[in-house]
Design an enzyme around this catalytic site. Structure first.
Site, PDB file in Angstrom:
ATOM      1  CG  ASN A  33     -35.979  75.541  18.582  1.00  0.00           C
ATOM      2  OD1 ASN A  33     -34.904  75.088  18.196  1.00  0.00           O
ATOM      3  ND2 ASN A  33     -36.934  74.778  19.039  1.00  0.00           N
ATOM      4  CG  ASN A  84     -33.778  74.260  14.380  1.00  0.00           C
ATOM      5  OD1 ASN A  84     -34.561  75.188  14.507  1.00  0.00           O
ATOM      6  ND2 ASN A  84     -34.168  73.060  14.022  1.00  0.00           N
ATOM      7  CE  LYS A  85     -37.973  77.969  14.190  1.00  0.00           C
ATOM      8  NZ  LYS A  85     -38.201  76.845  15.065  1.00  0.00           N
ATOM      9  CB  ILE A  86     -32.167  82.796  11.316  1.00  0.00           C
ATOM     10  CG1 ILE A  86     -31.006  83.394  10.516  1.00  0.00           C
ATOM     11  CG2 ILE A  86     -33.077  83.865  11.897  1.00  0.00           C
ATOM     12  CD1 ILE A  86     -31.255  83.486   9.045  1.00  0.00           C
ATOM     13  CB  ILE A  87     -30.632  84.875  16.049  1.00  0.00           C
ATOM     14  CG1 ILE A  87     -32.014  85.456  16.283  1.00  0.00           C
ATOM     15  CG2 ILE A  87     -29.865  85.623  14.968  1.00  0.00           C
ATOM     16  CD1 ILE A  87     -31.981  86.756  17.042  1.00  0.00           C
TER      17      ILE A  87
END
Ligand SMILES: *Cc1c(COP(=O)(O)O)cnc(C)c1O
Length: 423
Positions: free
Chosen positions: A200, A202-205
């Protein structure tokens, strides 16, 4: 320090692109592999397996889709294939993390199951193994546990595994927020019978969207891949023996994921730096950063969060959709800090509202070890020794702007904004 609103908004956590992503997307375009088959999907799956250390990864359209198929697969393994139109978990209770995003929980309901929420522990803000043990005393027939790692911090997952083994229960591990985090040297995503990741925005990647189903079983991976592409049988025509879904990742999205994975470690290092700067910058204030097990785990530090000491909380009342607070000198609350952050053009966020407090799940059972030695199924009981850890973290905690493109100077400004809320 003079406080002025940021000219460009500071996000909670926004995508960070590096240039390789667009090359792989262009490759998909130039070779016309614009659908749900292609080199980017194969490569992304390979890179995910290499990173996590699992045998199989199936690239899907979202983390939620991956959770749905993981939970469905667990349900089918436990209770058999249901009649079409019925879920695999109908009439079955499933233990689940309480302090998490609703995407962890909803797929239990997609399959007709009933989530029983397990209280949170204070050391990592994740599922409390002791409360889980209690839950098995109350509901010994439960065979499935869905557990998330909050904000990139691994939970006490070996304790949870031990309890699940003792009760012959399967684990679905939601590592959507914790890609790259480790517990006792092992990557999150390796602790479930089935595990998932999310890509998604806004996740870390990120892939802009997307998710992955992880397992060590080639047979199960094959099944999920088949379900995700409408469950076609190997036949000359469209032949169907099972219910299908349109959950496969597109080769275009997979190009972005493929381009991002090599930067995971860089993002983690940046996020850790942000966390440590907050920790240092907030020193001396009556607050604590979101805790983790320093001996056994290395989080990915996806979101930096803090929790305010109880004795400096000003009065804050949250209804279903509104909140009121009463500013007091020397005291503050998440609402006041979040407003101050927002007024200066930055983005924070409340802690996930616990699932047992959500109107949609309010009649589901909630189990905590606190109280008079018995499991509690009602969070609002006023009783000697009763405690609701998730509700408390929700009340006193907040997520801070954690974008890895935020500069040190910008972060110093945010720290100063927070400090002033305690004046
Ligand atoms: C983001 C997230 C998901 C869902 O992932 P999507 O790819 O957005 O569907 C699931 N669980 C948790 C804990 C998440 O944070």
């Amino acid at each position: 320090m003079e406080i002025r609103p940021f000219e460009k908004k500071i996000w909670l956590s926004s995508p960070t692109m590096h240039g390789d992503e667009i090359k792989y997307v262009q490759e998909a375009y130039d070779t016309n592999w614009m659908s749900t088959v292609g080199a980017n999907i194969n490569e992304a799956e390979k890179l995910i397996c290499e990173k996590v250390g699992c045998k199989e990864a199936v690239a899907l359209s979202s983390g939620t889709a991956a959770l749905h198929l993981a939970i469905k697969l667990a349900g089918e393994r436990l209770y058999g294939q249901p009649k079409v139109g019925h879920g695999t978990l109908e009439g079955k209770k499933v233990f689940c993390s309480d302090l998490t995003f609703d995407a962890t929980v909803n797929p239990i309901a997609y399959e007709g199951g009933e989530a029983v929420f397990i209280d949170t522990e204070e050391d990592t803000w994740n599922m409390d193994p002791e409360s889980l043990e209690r839950a098995f005393e109350t509901y010994p027939d439960v065979k499935l546990v869905v557990v998330a790692h909050l904000y990139g911090t691994p939970g006490k997952i070996d304790g949870i595994q031990r309890i699940c083994r003792a009760h012959n229960a399967l684990i679905v591990e939601d590592a959507a927020e914790s890609f790259g985090a480790t517990y006792k040297g092992k990557q999150t995503g390796l602790f479930g019978d089935y595990s998932i990741l999310s890509f998604n925005g806004n996740k870390i990647i990120t892939g802009s969207a997307g998710g992955a189903f992880l397992t060590n079983s080639t047979e199960d991976a094959h099944k999920v891949r088949k379900w995700s592409t409408q469950a076609r049988e190997d036949a000359p025509w469209y032949q169907h023996e099972e219910l299908g879904y349109n959950y496969r990742m597109s080769n275009v999205i997979a190009g972005i994921v493929r381009g991002q994975i090599p930067y995971l470690e860089e993002h983690i290092a940046q996020k850790k730096e942000i966390f440590m700067r907050y920790k240092e910058g907030l020193k001396g204030l009556p607050v604590r950063m979101n805790p983790y097990d320093k001996k056994n785990s290395e989080p990915n530090f996806w979101l930096s969060c803090m929790i305010i000491d109880e004795d400096v909380m000003c009065r804050q009342v949250r209804g279903e959709k509104e909140v009121l607070y009463n500013p007091e000198p020397g005291k503050t609350c998440p609402t006041e800090i979040l407003s101050a952050i927002a007024e200066n053009n930055a983005e924070g966020r409340p802690i996930w509202k616990p699932m047992h407090m959500q109107p949609i799940y309010r009649s589901n059972a909630f189990i905590t070890k606190y109280g008079n030695g018995r499991a509690r199924s009602n969070a609002y009981i006023e009783e000697e020794g009763f405690k609701d850890v998730g509700a408390d973290i929700f009340n006193r905690g907040l997520c801070l702007p954690s974008d890895n493109k935020m500069t040190k100077e910008q972060q110093d400004m945010i720290i100063e904004i927070i400090r002033r809320c305690f004046d």
